[in-house]
Design an enzyme around this catalytic site. Structure first.
Site: not given
Length: 240
Positions: A67, A135, A137, A142
Site C-alpha cells: 500500500d 482492528n 485489517h 479495513e
C-alpha cells in the site's frame, strides 16, 4: 495457519527473517510482497545484516508493496516509497527498477488501481509479508472490505489513523486515504508471513486465529490460506 509464539519483538523479528531469507536464498529470482509500519522494521534489519555478513544477493529479486498513502509524494519522509528505501532497499543490492509500489500521487485512481492489478498478475508473490492492524485489517483493507477485492482506494478507519499518528508530527497530517492491494491478491501469494507485536494487537490476533472467517475481521481470511505462518510475541498472544 502455523502459529509461532516468540518471547519478544526481537525474537519475533529473527524468526520472521529466517522464513523470508529461506525464500530469497532458495530462489534468487523470487518475488517478495513487502509491508511497511513499525512491525517489520526488526525483520528488515536482520535481512540487511544477513546481506552484509553473508552476501545474500537481491540483484534479481523483485518486490511489490501492499500500500501507499494517497497524496504523499515519493520524497515525503512518511511515504512508503521513502520508508522502504530508508529501512530496507538502501541496505541491499536490489535494483530500484525491480521494486514496485502504488503511485500515491496518481491523478486517476481507477487507472492506477488497474495498473497495479495488472502488475500483480505478472508478479505472483512467492511470499507476502503482512502486519496486523488493531482492528484486524491487513494492508489497508479495513473491516468490511470484500474478500474478493483487488487494488482499491480506501478511506482509513479512525483507529488506523490513530495507529499511524505516532509517525507524524500531528494527527492532522496523517493522510485519510490510501491505495492498497486487495485481499484477493494477498491470498494469491504462495506463502504468507504475518507478524504481530504488542498488547494492543492481542484482541485482533485472537479474532484472526480463533474467530469466524468474516469480512468484519479482514485478517480472519488467512485461516483459509494453505501456507500461512503467524509469528507473535507474548504480549500479542495474550488472548490465545
Amino acid at each position: 495457519m502455523k502459529l509461532i509464539i516468540a518471547e519478544n519483538y526481537d525474537e519475533m523479528s529473527r524468526a520472521g527473517a529466517k522464513i523470508m531469507l529461506e525464500v530469497v536464498k532458495n530462489n534468487p529470482y523470487a518475488v517478495l510482497g513487502l509491508a511497511t509500519g513499525t512491525t517489520p522494521l526488526g525483520l528488515y534489519a536482520h535481512m540487511i545484516a544477513d546481506h552484509e555478513k553473508h552476501g545474500t544477493s537481491y540483484a534479481h529479486i523483485r518486490t511489490v508493496n501492499l500500500d501507499e498513502y494517497k497524496g504523499l509524494p515519493k520524497t515525503h519522509e512518511q511515504s512508503y516509497v521513502y520508508f522502504m528505501r530508508k529501512n530496507l532497499f538502501d541496505g541491499l543490492d536490489i535494483d530500484p527498477e525491480n521494486t514496485n509500489i502504488e503511485n500515491g500521487m496518481a491523478e486517476n485512481e481507477t487507472k492506477e488501481c488497474a495498473r497495479y492489478d495488472e502488475l500483480l498478475e505478472r508478479l505472483p508473490r512467492d511470499i507476502q509479508l503482512l502486519g496486523l492492524g488493531s482492528n484486524g485489517h491487513i494492508a489497508f483493507n479495513e473491516p468490511g472490505t470484500p474478500f474478493g477485492s483487488g487494488t482499491h482506494v480506501v478511506t482509513l478507519a479512525e483507529s488506523t489513523v490513530k495507529d499511524n499518528a505516532r509517525l507524524f508530527d500531528d494527527i492532522s497530517e496523517v493522510p485519510r486515504k490510501a491505495f492498497t492491494m486487495g485481499i484477493r491478491q494477498i491470498m494469491q501469494a504462495k506463502k504468507i508471513l504475518i507478524l504481530a507485536s504488542g498488547a494492543n494487537k492481542a484482541e485482533a490476533v485472537c479474532k484472526m486465529v480463533k474467530g469466524k472467517v468474516t469480512e468484519s475481521v479482514p485478517a480472519s481470511v488467512l485461516q483459509l490460506h494453505p501456507d500461512c505462518t503467524l509469528i507473535v510475541d507474548r504480549a500479542a498472544a495474550a488472548n490465545l
